[in-house]
Each structure stands twice: as C-alpha cells, then as structure tokens.
Design a protein around this motif. Structure first.
Motif, short mmCIF file in Angstrom:
data_model
loop_
_atom_site.label_atom_id
_atom_site.label_comp_id
_atom_site.label_asym_id
_atom_site.label_seq_id
_atom_site.Cartn_x
_atom_site.Cartn_y
_atom_site.Cartn_z
N LEU A 100 6.14 11.31 -47.42
CA LEU A 100 6.96 10.89 -46.58
C LEU A 100 7.34 9.84 -46.48
O LEU A 100 8.66 9.51 -46.41
CB LEU A 100 6.49 11.27 -45.32
N ASN A 101 6.42 8.77 -46.98
CA ASN A 101 7.31 7.43 -47.08
C ASN A 101 8.42 7.37 -48.44
O ASN A 101 9.15 6.79 -48.03
CB ASN A 101 6.04 6.38 -47.62
N GLU B 23 -1.62 6.38 -41.88
CA GLU B 23 -2.04 7.88 -41.74
C GLU B 23 -1.67 8.28 -40.28
O GLU B 23 -1.09 9.37 -40.22
CB GLU B 23 -3.56 7.96 -42.02
N THR B 24 -2.10 7.56 -39.29
CA THR B 24 -1.59 7.95 -37.90
C THR B 24 -0.44 8.15 -37.69
O THR B 24 0.05 9.05 -37.00
CB THR B 24 -2.12 6.72 -36.98
N GLN B 25 0.58 7.30 -38.29
CA GLN B 25 1.85 7.41 -37.85
C GLN B 25 2.57 8.70 -38.84
O GLN B 25 3.40 9.21 -38.23
CB GLN B 25 2.73 6.02 -38.58
N ALA B 26 1.79 9.02 -39.90
CA ALA B 26 2.38 9.96 -40.71
C ALA B 26 2.20 11.26 -39.64
O ALA B 26 2.77 12.25 -39.78
CB ALA B 26 1.60 10.19 -42.09
N ARG C 152 -0.65 16.93 -45.82
CA ARG C 152 -1.87 15.85 -45.44
C ARG C 152 -1.28 14.55 -45.30
O ARG C 152 0.05 14.20 -45.49
CB ARG C 152 -2.49 15.74 -47.00
N THR C 153 -2.05 13.75 -44.25
CA THR C 153 -1.39 12.50 -43.81
C THR C 153 -2.01 11.41 -44.76
O THR C 153 -1.69 10.36 -44.40
CB THR C 153 -1.69 12.46 -42.49
N ASN C 154 -2.68 11.65 -45.76
CA ASN C 154 -3.31 10.66 -46.54
C ASN C 154 -2.58 10.45 -47.76
O ASN C 154 -1.56 11.48 -47.99
CB ASN C 154 -4.90 10.73 -46.46
N THR C 155 -3.23 9.81 -48.56
CA THR C 155 -2.53 9.73 -50.00
C THR C 155 -3.14 10.77 -51.12
O THR C 155 -2.84 10.63 -52.21
CB THR C 155 -2.42 8.36 -50.51
N ASP C 156 -4.08 11.72 -50.65
CA ASP C 156 -4.57 12.77 -51.73
C ASP C 156 -3.60 13.37 -52.18
O ASP C 156 -2.74 14.34 -51.40
CB ASP C 156 -5.84 13.33 -50.78
#
Ligand code: FAD
Length: 378
Positions: free
Chosen positions: A109-110, A119-122, A182-186
């Motif tokens: 996304l970024n 993460e929350t904003q994603a 996923r909203t993290n970078t995994d």
C-alpha cells in the motif's frame, strides 16, 4: 483379475506422482504387498519432478513446487525419505512500473500510493476502499467487497482472466473465498508452520519412496497399453477419472499451462522466486527463478514463464458448478466399479497441494489396510 505369465502383483498403481508413490511405499513396506507402478511420462515424481537441465541448473519441469503445510504428521512421514532446507516463499507483483509484495501488505500500500501508513492506518485504508456488495455471488464480488475496485483491477482481474480464461464475474465466489491481505510488513507468501524444500529435490525424495524391492517401476507406459496385460488384484488409479471411463459422460474441463523454460547467462534475474504479472498486456501470468527455491549456487540462472491455455496436460480443474456436478457423476461410476481406487488430483478432479495429496494417500492406505486385515481374518 488379469493374468499374464510375467508374474502377478497385488496392486497396479497408475501414476508415479505423490498419490501413487506414497501408496506404493506404504503397501510395500507396511503390508509386504507386491506393487507395480507405471507412469506414461518418462520420469517419476509427477508434476513435482525436478532435475538438472543441460546447463546444470536445477529446475522444476512443471512450474514451481513449494512445500508448505501445517501438518506435522505429513512432515514426519516425508522426513523418512528426505532431509529439508528451510525456504520461505516470497512473491512480487509487477504493477505499472513497480514490483510490490503480494499478498497485499503494508509495504504494498505504501509503495503503490506513495504513503507512509502504519498498521492501524493500513487497516483503515483497506476498509475505506472496500465496496459493500449486497449479494456476494462471484469471485469479483468477493474481492471488490474486501479491497475495492481499484486494487481488484490492479491485482486480480487481469490475472484471473489469464489464469482461468474467464472473467472473475463468471467464477463462483468459492474460487476466491477470502482475499489474503495483511496490514503488517510480513511478505511471506505462505503462513504455514512448515515451509521447507526437500534438500536434494523432489525427484530424489521419490527415488527413496519407490526404492523398496517389492515395488516394480515402469516409466513411459500408459495404462491403456498394459491394462489387459499386467496380472493384478487391485488397481489404484491416479490419472484423470474421466479418461478411465473413456469420457463416456463428457470431458471434465481443465485449465492447462505452457511452460517456457529459459537459461540466462547471468547469476540473478529477479529479486524473488516468483514475480506475478497481473496485467493483460503480457500473455504470461508469472515468472519463476528456481535458484531461490533450490538454494543452488550457479553462474547461470533458469527461469520459467507460465502461459495458461485450454490445450495440453490437465493441470487445474475449472471451478464451476457444472464441472463439480459432472465429476459427481463420474464419482458415482467409480463407486460402482469394484477393484479400483481413484485418488490424487486427477482422480479426484480437485486442486490439491502436495501435502494434501500425501494426506489423501495415507488415509487411503489406512482404508486399504483395514480391508486387508478384514480379508485376512475372513
Ligand atoms: P501428479 O503429480 O499429476 O501425478 C499423476 C501421474 O499420473 C502423472 O505423472 C501422470 O503422467 C500419470 N498418469 C496419468 N494418467 C496416466 C495413465 N493413463 N497411464 C500412466 N500414467 C498416467 N502443490 C504444492 O503443494 N505447492 C506448490 O507450490 C505447487 N505448485 C504447483 C504448480 C503447478 C503449476 C501445478 C500444476 C501444481 C502445483 N502444485 C503445488 C500441486 C501439485 O502438483 C500436486 O499436489 C501433486 O502433483 C499431485 O500429485 P498427484 O500424484 O495427485 O498427481
């Protein structure tokens, strides 16, 4: 029972892929059965076949095969026949002029939107993009309702149209039950607890599976050519179920693949094992570079382009209701055919991962072993 002077077998197994080879191993070692395994291809290992090509680069002939599972017992079973090397698969998607992680994650996304979300904003971003669909019927509805139309078009629409030859609006919702975001970078493609590759490759694993002296192997042999010549009590059939019955109810449709293998005079071609190409501007769906999967060091590198087609070897059952119904009718014929057991992805008309096929073969063995115990008592 068929008779020839050449000796008799308890089981004739059609297909030396995971389904046939695991059953052969179990029947030979656990029950002392005499087993003949045939395959129409000139090699063992079915679609998992890997080998060193003419440049000495280790490749998978039928596209990338990555072993991943949550089932400890499948790993324990296969560990009798191979050592492993850890491998976490990563995939990028070529979107416009960028290669971004897939499944969609925070980094994706970024990069795509030139943002700096946490993460929350994603999570909020994805929620704000999702377009509610009142009655979710198709694959398109599933994706649009979860990530919105723009991401659907970037990642899913073109890829699905190429992969299946059908628009996502024509595919049942079950094909894309859930869009993994996923909203993290995994950035790992799989999240299974075991992500490992056979250390010496799949073909070496199969050589060990089939090494028992009770197992006779014949390659380059079609079932049709030997069905009346080999003397056996029970048939295990891992080929296409409709082919066994002479396509009498019609052909079960499959999506096929054409593999274009290339060896390049450079050490590295792309940053990860697989890059997906969702755009319909190119005819292939993905490019695999094997050195990531195998861990091989070599001054050259080999890649495979995958072109989905309607013609060729059967690879992917086409997930539509009418095909499931046709398969049910073949299954009814199979149930009414004594002395034959159908399994594997072609015998079940179902896309199975390797661990699932091993699980199916082990369960089938348990069933046959119980029947055998019953026969012995009788
Ligand atoms: P197969 O491996 O297809 O074996 C069946 C064998 O039967 C074949 O060798 C065929 O030649 C033989 N046969 C058929 N009919 C006859 C006949 N009449 N006479 C003689 N021989 C016959 N799974 C994963 O877990 N991870 C992955 O990354 C992965 N990637 C994949 C990528 C692609 C492109 C494809 C198509 C599949 C992938 N899979 C993957 C799935 C994996 O290939 C299957 O789970 C596995 O091959 C199934 O084993 P099988 O024994 O049922 O079938």
């Amino acid at each position: 029972m068929k008779r020839t002077p050449s000796g008799s077998y308890d089981y004739l197994i059609v297909g030396a892929g995971f389904a046939g080879s695991v059953l052969a191993e179990r029947l030979a070692t656990q029950l002392g059965k005499r087993v003949m395994v045939i395959d129409r291809r000139p090699h063992i290992a079915g679609n998992a076949f890997d080998h060193y090509n003419e440049d000495g680069v280790w490749v998978h002939r039928y596209g990338p095969h990555i072993f991943h599972t949550n089932a400890q017992r499948i790993v324990d079973y296969l560990s009798q026949f191979t050592e492993w090397r850890p491998y976490e698969h990563r995939v990028l998607a070529q979107v416009n002029d960028q290669q971004v992680p897939i499944p969609i994650n925070l980094t994706t996304l970024n990069m795509l939107y030139d943002l700096d979300l946490d993460e929350t904003q994603a999570a909020e971003f994805l929620t704000s993009r999702a377009e509610p669909v009142e009655n979710i019927r198709t694959s398109e509805d599933v994706v649009v309702s979860q990530v919105g139309r723009e991401l659907y078009e970037m990642f899913f629409r073109g890829y699905t149209r190429k992969q299946w030859g059908l628009d996502p609006s024509e595919l049942d919702k079950s094909v894309t039950a859930r869009v993994p975001t996923r909203t993290n970078t995994d950035d790992r493609y799989f999240t299974d607890s075991f992500q490992i590759m056979p250390k010496d490759g799949y073909t070496a694993l199969f050589e060990n599976l089939l090494a028992h002296p009770n197992i006779t192997l014949q390659l380059g042999v079609d079932f049709e050519a030997v069905r009346d010549q080999v003397d056996y009590h029970h048939l295990i059939y891992t080929g296409p179920i409709d082919e066994y019955f002479g396509y009498q109810l019609g052909k079960l449709p499959y999506r096929c693949l054409r593999f274009q293998h290339e060896t390049l005079n450079q050490e590295v071609f792309q940053p990860v094992g697989v890059v997906n190409y969702p755009s319909e501007d190119v005819p292939y769906t993905r490019i695999t570079e094997y050195k990531y999967l195998t861990g091989q060091q070599h001054p050259k590198t080999s890649v495979t382009y995958e072109f989905p087609t309607d013609q060729g070897d059967p690879y992917y059952p086409i997930p539509r209701a009418e095909n499931t119904e046709l398969y049910r009718r073949y299954r009814a014929l199979a149930n009414a055919t004594p002395g034959v057991t159908f399994l594997g992805r072609l015998g079940s008309y179902r896309y199975y991962n390797m661990d699932q096929v091993v699980g199916q073969a082990l369960a089938t063995f348990e069933y046959l072993a119980e029947a055998h115990a019953g026969d012995s008592l009788a």
